[in-house]
Design an enzyme around this catalytic site. Structure first.
Site, PDB file in Angstrom:
ATOM      1  CG  ASP A 180      40.141 -24.212-110.762  1.00 46.39           C
ATOM      2  OD1 ASP A 180      39.538 -24.640-111.760  1.00 46.39           O
ATOM      3  OD2 ASP A 180      39.871 -24.554-109.598  1.00 46.39           O
ATOM      4  CG  ASP A 197      41.373 -37.662-101.794  1.00 45.09           C
ATOM      5  OD1 ASP A 197      40.755 -37.146-100.842  1.00 45.09           O
ATOM      6  OD2 ASP A 197      42.614 -37.720-101.832  1.00 45.09           O
TER       7      ASP A 197
END
Length: 474
Positions: A24, A329
């Site tokens: 990123d 998640d």
């Protein structure tokens, strides 16, 4: 880079193994390190395969942390080759560290505001896994959705380059401790009884830097050893962010059919017709057909990694990893279970993945704050287990997710326990029954039963009295 190299060294057909790294920050140091890692892997992988090396993470292998290779019994030829590989590894590590000090071997490191960048490394080497560097576009004016956003970009980019039906997700602080994890996961994914509804195979998170006196409960025993095993007897364990093999079609929710409405697919998946083609299980990209073919694929992949691509689509809402919580998640796994998918917990005797855990109080507070806020986000959102899941998943599975989502509210009884007894003591108010009272037996029974139940749980899962004491303190 040990994560990358150990993943490339998995015991799986090389032509079916592709390793993607999400950066990123868009750092040239990371890209330089990946190129160096791939160059070292050209020596490391044949060495591991020839001599049957079990520990495929080079730093762990050469540090002697796992002495299971019987090196002295293999002969001088093996020892000489091992020494040559070790020297190459030291040189590789030195070059990467020097590049980091020099800001990427002369390049500039950027973060926070940069265009997409995708580079394929080693596409011409048929006997080596392909390594792909992915840095999605990031602009201050566009939300990046943290890890979930990065994973969704990897989903789209990998669809154009490899389109493998199964995906392994690893955090950068973990490495493959055993080369057979992919084959073990495939035993579940290809089982005719499990496969039709199986979304992912979850391996437990195990850490290599846990001290003998784990004062911060970094092992997270109650979740990975007790909770996840219990849920494995229901619809399956929670998606745990790393160390899992996911079926790609489970995240897409659909695969393209001949009679599928193209307009509806664009509303869900975006306006890239090439990407929509990749939704078909018959779609097999080929990046080895020449430079022009690879260049065209990379141009389309850069479009898929742009900030604007997800605008007015269902990415993060119904497709891919969900965006409603920083615990993407748990939320994504819960949504998959509500859609009828199942999961499996794989518990081999040897840990398949090892990571680094927290070792100080500051990191503990930061991590727990992030995790707690993400779980509360799920509990108070439209995905609240009490409202969203009762009719979509089993009762017990839903209760497990409800307990997990509202677990951070345990601070309320803890706060009461930390203040009320002291206030009662200072004001002379009796809070607990006296020993002579008939209610004392009930009070003592409940108190000792709770402690005994926790102690039995810890001991039965391989813990010690010290583990029990630390968990009580935390």
């Amino acid at each position: 880079m040990n994560t990358v190299i150990s993943a490339m060294a998995l015991d799986y057909p090389r032509e079916k193994l592709h390793v993607y790294v999400s950066d990123d920050g868009g750092s040239s140091v990371t890209l330089y390190g990946m190129k160096e890692a791939w160059a070292f892997a050209r020596l490391w992988l044949p060495f591991c395969c020839t001599h049957g090396i079990k520990t495929r993470c080079p730093e762990v292998y050469f540090s002697g942390a796992e002495d299971d290779e019987d090196g002295e019994l293999r002969g001088n030829e093996f020892l000489e080759e091992r020494q040559k590989i070790k020297i190459e590894f030291e040189l590789f590590r030195e070059r990467v560290m020097r590049a980091n000090e020099n800001c990427g071997a002369g390049g500039d490191s950027i973060n926070g505001d940069h265009p997409p960048m995708i580079e394929v490394i080693g596409e011409e080497e048929a006997e080596m896994p392909i390594l792909v560097y992915v840095s999605r576009e990031k602009r201050p004016s566009h939300p990046h959705h943290f890890k979930a956003g990065a994973l969704n970009v990897l989903l789209r980019v990998s669809s154009m380059i490899s389109n493998s039906p199964y995906i392994l997700v690893l955090d950068c602080d973990m490495y493959c401790n055993d080369q057979s994890s992919a084959r073990q996961a495939m035993c579940c994914h290809l089982d005719p009884k499990l496969s039709p509804s199986l979304a992912f195979v979850q391996f437990p998170q195990i850490f290599h830097n846990i001290s003998s006196n784990d004062i911060y409960d970094s092992l997270i025993r109650s979740a990975f050893t007790t909770g996840w095993e219990g849920m494995d007897g229901l619809d399956g364990p929670v998606l745990s962010g790393t160390g899992f093999y996911m079926k790609r079609v489970a995240l897409f929710g659909t695969s393209i059919q001949d009679d599928t409405n193209l307009t509806e697919l664009r509303r869900s998946f975006g306006y890239s017709d090439e990407f929509i083609k990749s939704l078909s299980q018959k779609y097999k990209p080929n990046i080895s057909n020449g430079h022009d073919s690879l260049a065209a694929i990379l141009r389309e992949a850069q479009l898929l990694a742009s900030c604007q691509f997800e605008t007015q689509t269902k990415w993060g809402e119904e497709v891919g990893f969900l965006y409603h919580s920083v615990c993407e998640d748990v939320l994504t796994g819960y949504n998959l279970h509500c859609k009828g998918w199942t999961s499996v917990l794989c518990l081999p005797s040897k840990p398949q993945f090892l990571g680094s855990s927290i070792t100080n109080l500051n990191d503990l507070l930061v991590q727990n704050t992030r995790c707690a806020s993400g779980l509360v986000d799920i509990g108070i959102s439209k995905f609240c287990p009490f409202l969203y899941g009762p009719l979509k998943t089993s009762f017990l599975q839903n209760i497990c997710y409800a307990e997990l989502s509202f677990f951070p509210f345990y601070f309320l009884p803890v706060w009461c326990f930390a203040t009320i007894p002291q206030l009662c003591l200072f004001n002379g108010i009796p809070l607990y029954p006296e020993v002579s009272s008939s209610f004392f037996i009930v009070f003592a029974f409940i108190f000792l039963s709770a402690l005994s139940k926790h102690l039995w749980e810890v001991i039965s899962t391989g813990g010690s009295i010290q583990t029990w004491s630390n968990e009580q303190r935390i």
